[in-house]
Design an enzyme around this catalytic site. Sequence first.
Site, mmCIF file in Angstrom:
data_model
loop_
_atom_site.group_PDB
_atom_site.id
_atom_site.type_symbol
_atom_site.label_atom_id
_atom_site.label_comp_id
_atom_site.label_asym_id
_atom_site.label_seq_id
_atom_site.Cartn_x
_atom_site.Cartn_y
_atom_site.Cartn_z
ATOM 1 N N LYS A 1 5.155 9.942 -14.189
ATOM 2 C CA LYS A 1 4.772 8.465 -14.208
ATOM 3 C C LYS A 1 3.317 7.728 -14.355
ATOM 4 C CE LYS A 1 4.572 6.377 -9.750
ATOM 5 N NZ LYS A 1 3.434 6.440 -9.553
ATOM 6 N N ASP A 2 2.537 8.821 -14.375
ATOM 7 C CA ASP A 2 0.789 8.008 -14.235
ATOM 8 C C ASP A 2 0.504 8.247 -15.619
ATOM 9 O OD1 ASP A 2 1.252 7.372 -11.840
ATOM 10 O OD2 ASP A 2 0.489 8.911 -11.108
ATOM 11 N N THR B 1 1.468 -3.807 -2.507
ATOM 12 C CA THR B 1 1.976 -3.389 -3.896
ATOM 13 C C THR B 1 1.082 -3.581 -4.966
ATOM 14 O OG1 THR B 1 3.320 -2.541 -5.379
ATOM 15 C CG2 THR B 1 3.447 -4.268 -5.243
ATOM 16 N N LEU C 1 2.633 -3.254 -10.630
ATOM 17 C CA LEU C 1 3.183 -4.840 -11.553
ATOM 18 C C LEU C 1 5.419 -4.153 -11.900
ATOM 19 C CD1 LEU C 1 1.345 -5.607 -14.971
ATOM 20 C CD2 LEU C 1 1.474 -7.070 -12.983
ATOM 21 N N ARG C 2 5.141 -3.447 -11.911
ATOM 22 C CA ARG C 2 6.542 -3.565 -12.072
ATOM 23 C C ARG C 2 7.454 -3.727 -10.679
ATOM 24 N NH1 ARG C 2 9.820 0.195 -9.667
ATOM 25 N NH2 ARG C 2 7.524 1.308 -9.437
ATOM 26 N N ARG C 3 7.204 -3.373 -9.506
ATOM 27 C CA ARG C 3 7.084 -3.247 -8.352
ATOM 28 C C ARG C 3 7.177 -5.008 -7.674
ATOM 29 N NH1 ARG C 3 4.970 1.950 -6.271
ATOM 30 N NH2 ARG C 3 6.400 3.998 -6.719
ATOM 31 N N ARG D 1 -4.065 -0.343 -3.152
ATOM 32 C CA ARG D 1 -4.819 0.665 -3.939
ATOM 33 C C ARG D 1 -5.508 1.690 -3.297
ATOM 34 N NH1 ARG D 1 -7.597 0.454 -8.367
ATOM 35 N NH2 ARG D 1 -7.190 2.371 -8.309
ATOM 36 N N ASN E 1 -5.330 6.652 -2.905
ATOM 37 C CA ASN E 1 -4.003 7.366 -2.614
ATOM 38 C C ASN E 1 -3.192 7.311 -1.487
ATOM 39 O OD1 ASN E 1 -4.584 8.297 -0.244
ATOM 40 N ND2 ASN E 1 -6.508 9.568 -1.705
ATOM 41 N N ARG F 1 -3.471 4.429 1.193
ATOM 42 C CA ARG F 1 -2.084 2.965 1.300
ATOM 43 C C ARG F 1 -1.597 3.303 2.911
ATOM 44 N NH1 ARG F 1 1.650 3.438 -3.156
ATOM 45 N NH2 ARG F 1 0.532 5.427 -3.964
ATOM 46 N N CYS G 1 1.163 -2.538 -24.423
ATOM 47 C CA CYS G 1 0.369 -3.524 -23.137
ATOM 48 C C CYS G 1 1.611 -3.328 -21.960
ATOM 49 C CB CYS G 1 0.875 -4.859 -23.162
ATOM 50 S SG CYS G 1 1.297 -6.151 -22.617
#
Length: 305
Positions: free
Chosen positions: A80-81, A124, A127-129, A146, A148, A152, A237
């Site tokens: 996902k990264d 979080t 942006l999605r979450r 932010r 690791n 977090r 974007c």
Amino acid sequence: MTKTIRIGTRDSELALWQAHTVQRKLEALGYDTELISVKSTGDLILDKPLYELGITGIFTKTLDVAMINGTVDIAVHSMKDVPTKLPQGIIQAAVLERAASEDIFVFRDGKNADDFNAKTTIATGSLRRKAQWLNRYPYHQVVDLRGNVNTRLQKVADNDWTGAIFAKAGLERINLKPENHIVLDWMIPAPAQGAMVIAAMQNDTYSREACAQLNHADSALATYVEREFLSTLEGGCTAPIGAYAEIKENRIYFKGVLFSLDGSEKMEIEESVPVSECRNFGTLCALKILEGGGRALMEAIKKEL
């Protein structure tokens, strides 16, 4: 020809777990390997949300450079990264069998789901979450988080939040999933969440052939559809986009979502096709979103970021 395959990885606990997993699998096939860890820009800059940094592939760029420079032969990433467009000369060599794709909510000690009924603060860096959370809980405050996984989790313990959102797979892989959590089964994951990918140089036949033996076909196909959806929607974007595909009985079932940054607008699609008809499936799903109002929403997102 034989050689030692140098495996590049970030130096976080989770990244090292993933790299060691690939190392064990390659060595079980008879290959010699060496692990080389580097620190990425995304790990070094922790005082800004990721989307503000404006760098594509912030967690992968350092390893891309190491491969191009010949410092390492392959790189292991949380898929996902990884940007949907890889640098010239670098290819996707294998997708390992996917782990859990869900997001989970980790509660601070003394907090529970009853706290969601009132105004509260959750954390979080995604942006999605954030958008999906505010769509469901518009009266909550969402703060940036932010670092690791270990960092977090410590921030959750140290701050007066109700809790924070994590990828289930990441916490499970390094045995850090707390008891006090819930699975967010209503939240659509990031494209390719829960999957690990190996990147290699296109001209490195030896490493490519070695890694190809680790490829899991269904996981590779499902994540391809999700990333195709992402690539078509984004156009470079960053945006609140979720996508999930799974293969059952020779059909691909897909769910995709696009949100406004504040979560107030939501566009979604849910479709399935036979595996034999999967060509451009992710793109076609994205185009339906764009043609149904998603293009205007993406333009609005670009202006806000």
